[in-house]
Structure formats: C-alpha cells, structure tokens
Design an enzyme around this catalytic site. Sequence first.
Site, mmCIF file in Angstrom:
data_model
loop_
_atom_site.group_PDB
_atom_site.id
_atom_site.type_symbol
_atom_site.label_atom_id
_atom_site.label_comp_id
_atom_site.label_asym_id
_atom_site.label_seq_id
_atom_site.Cartn_x
_atom_site.Cartn_y
_atom_site.Cartn_z
ATOM 1 N N CYS A 179 33.283 44.210 45.019
ATOM 2 C CA CYS A 179 32.961 43.857 46.402
ATOM 3 C C CYS A 179 33.830 44.674 47.344
ATOM 4 C CB CYS A 179 33.197 42.368 46.629
ATOM 5 S SG CYS A 179 32.783 41.850 48.313
ATOM 6 N N CYS A 229 25.474 30.133 38.895
ATOM 7 C CA CYS A 229 26.169 30.843 39.977
ATOM 8 C C CYS A 229 26.120 32.327 39.625
ATOM 9 C CB CYS A 229 27.609 30.342 40.070
ATOM 10 S SG CYS A 229 28.599 31.249 41.269
ATOM 11 N N CYS A 256 40.560 36.490 46.666
ATOM 12 C CA CYS A 256 39.436 36.601 45.734
ATOM 13 C C CYS A 256 39.700 37.684 44.697
ATOM 14 C CB CYS A 256 38.183 36.931 46.543
ATOM 15 S SG CYS A 256 36.799 37.435 45.538
ATOM 16 N N GLU A 315 29.789 38.798 36.278
ATOM 17 C CA GLU A 315 29.987 37.442 35.768
ATOM 18 C C GLU A 315 28.908 36.497 36.259
ATOM 19 O OE1 GLU A 315 34.791 38.026 36.258
ATOM 20 O OE2 GLU A 315 33.805 36.337 37.208
ATOM 21 N N CYS A 339 38.510 40.185 50.546
ATOM 22 C CA CYS A 339 39.179 38.916 50.873
ATOM 23 C C CYS A 339 40.404 38.782 49.960
ATOM 24 C CB CYS A 339 38.234 37.733 50.668
ATOM 25 S SG CYS A 339 36.708 37.890 51.612
ATOM 26 N N CYS A 369 35.665 33.324 41.033
ATOM 27 C CA CYS A 369 34.997 34.599 41.244
ATOM 28 C C CYS A 369 35.828 35.785 40.745
ATOM 29 C CB CYS A 369 34.742 34.709 42.739
ATOM 30 S SG CYS A 369 34.039 36.222 43.252
HETATM 31 S S1 SF4 Z 1 35.105 36.253 48.549
HETATM 32 FE FE1 SF4 Z 1 35.297 37.988 47.145
HETATM 33 S S2 SF4 Z 1 33.214 38.504 46.533
HETATM 34 FE FE2 SF4 Z 1 33.076 37.184 48.343
HETATM 35 S S3 SF4 Z 1 32.995 38.642 50.071
HETATM 36 FE FE3 SF4 Z 1 35.179 38.127 49.803
HETATM 37 S S4 SF4 Z 1 35.950 39.746 48.440
HETATM 38 FE FE4 SF4 Z 1 33.716 39.774 48.315
#
Ligand code: SF4
Length: 390
Positions: free
Chosen positions: A139, A132, A146, A113, A143, A377
């Site tokens: 990833c 962005c 996210c 994205e 987190c 995100c």
């Molecule tokens: S916020 Fe999302 S994209 Fe960023 S490091 Fe944490 S899990 Fe990965």
Amino acid sequence: MTTPSSTSPEPTVKKASIASAMLPSILDLSRDRLTSTLIEMGEKKFRADQVWRSIYHETLGSFDEMSTLSKTFREKLKETYTFSALEQAMFLTSADKTTSKALYKLHDGELIETVLMRYETDGHRRNRKTACISTQAGCALGCTFCATGQQGFRRNLTVGEIVAQVIEMQRVARAEDEAQMAEGKRSKGDIQGVTNVVFMGMGEPLANYRNVIAAIRVLNDGQGLNIGARHITVSTVGLVPQILQLAEEELQINLAISLHAPDNATRSQTMPVNKRYPVEELIRACHKYADATGRRIFFEYVLLKEQNDSVEQAQKLGRLLNGLHCHVNLIPVNPTKEGPFERTDLTAAKDFQGGLKQYGIPSTVRMEKGIDINAGCGQLRERAIEILGA
Ligand code: SF4
C-alpha cells in the site's frame, strides 16, 4: 508482533494451481464479457451460464472439474484462460478456531493475505462467516500503525485476484458447513459458506477503484457467490474524489472510513493521506455520500494508547460527526513489530465510548480476532518473509 505458537499450517480444502501466468484469468471477466466471449468462440449463451455457475456457485477448482461441459470445450477454455489467480503459501487457524488467515502467492511472486472470521449467533444476528480481502499488494498510503503501510506499495490486484480470495474462503467455509452437516450439527438448508465480505485487507480499495467495483459486481451476482450488497463493506482511509464517485454507483454496499483521529493535527501524525484530504473535507464528502445513498457510514477508529484515546478526543469526535447518519467502531490497535504504539485497554475504550455517547454517536468496541495468527493487516506477510525468506 505476537507469536503463533498455538497454530500450525493447514492445507486448504482444494488447492488451485496457477496453470500459466501467460494466459488471462477467466476470473477477470465480468459476466457480460464472459458471455460475449464464449458466444464469439461459437458457444451458446447457456454454456456461459454453466461456466459462470461452475466457477462462482459451485466454486470448482479447475476446468477439468466442469463435467457438464464437453471435453472439447473444456480443452478450448484451457487453451484460452488460466483458472485460479492464487497459490496458497500459508494457512493458519487461531487457537479458538474463530479466525483463519491465508497467505497467497500471485503469478509474479507478490504475497497477499486473506482472513476468514467466524462469528456465532449473538442474539441479533445469525452465524456468519466474513472474508476480509486484499485489494493491493502492499500500500502506498503509509499509515504508521499498519504493517502493510510499512511495507510500501507493490501493485494493484486484478479483478480475478480480488474475487479469487472469496472463492478460496468460500471453499473453506462450505467444507466446514458440510462437515457440521455430516455430524448432524447443521441442516442441509443451512449451508451458508461466506456470508459477508469486507474490503479491509492489504491495500486501499478506493485506490484500485475500477477493479474493486468490478469485483463487487461479480461477488453480488445472484447466480454466483451471491453475496448481498448489504453484506459487503468497503473500507477507505478517505480518498474524497472516489467516495463521491462511489456515491453515484447505486450500490447498496456499506462504506467504512478509517478515521482514527478527530482532528487534522492528530490524524496527520499517523495517516499521511490526511494532508491531501483533511478531516473537514472528508466529513463533507461523507455527508454527501450519506445523502445520496441513504446509507449509514461506519467509522473505524483504531485506539492508540495515549495518542488518540482520551475522553476529550472522544468528545471532539462526537462534535465532528454530529448530524451524520453513522456508527463508530472502536478497535484497540493490533501492535506491529516496528510500530511505536501500544494497545488501549478495555476500560479506556469504554470511557471513550462514553465521550461519544454525550453527542449521541453510537459505537461498538470491536476486539480484534486472530491475534495469535498475526491477523492484523499485513502481519502474516511480514512473518512469512521472516520464515520463508519470501
Ligand atoms: S491502513 Fe494500511 S493498508 Fe490501509 S490505507 Fe493505511 S497503509 Fe494502506
């Protein structure tokens, strides 16, 4: 997840196609590498300069459009390289037109994205358009707030895949500027295109360190996209060794740290990376970075209702950052479908700011753009999988 009822898919200005996944992408080459490669192919140096400008300054969509080059040379380039690294799968614009979000398919089917955010002059700063961009497909850092983190890691993006996102957004942004010029709303000297780039899309940029640094050098080149280093921001969850490495790169870029909690107990609940690099170690690295570069550090703090948004936590954060040249951006969370958190309201966000102020820490409450198009995100990819079965 919010429903984008007020939006509809739109075509990009120029849609590039992936000619062949087997050939390397010309976008993966640094300027020096492009020059030496073309010289090896029997061309003069100025030809390399022409190719570079065609790709990154004029943002042409194919080798065939490079009319300053001979047909023979263009054919040679086509036999050696692919041109674009991205195929557009979806493009949405928010109801208020301030935010557009694109979903791109890579040659191996991965989806990433990119967001374009448009800001009006606010008295201090001129109009700006910020791209962005993503640095990884998925990833690994997990987190919990996210959407990308909830999808898992797929792979690192190449230099070309990172840079191509800015090229795509540059075409969109320039076309808008030119349309405004045709309507008499903008002068010819005011064609800006993309003015800022933030590495805050899918993935952890410093986990793809080498390609991200190489991409920054391409974006920063004065005869190409010409994005000033001070207009580029790299955002990290806090990979300490890479922060220390970045301090030595002599780049005048901005560094943003996704902190989101003032102590290890709270931070580890939402950010597993904190177990590897606890808060104290991270802040020590930030001091070293600020000392080495003379640059102010930005801390991103996503406000999660009743999780990390109390005034006591703000004061704790104030004590933690005391003495560091920094600024805190407070972001009421973008809720995800699976995520357990709710949005902090504006009053609570202002109270939090008050707690930071007691320790002299400057902060801004940053309302997220593009909520109606899943601009958080990883959220567009999530939606595309539902709609397209992608
Ligand atoms: S916020 Fe999302 S994209 Fe960023 S490091 Fe944490 S899990 Fe990965």
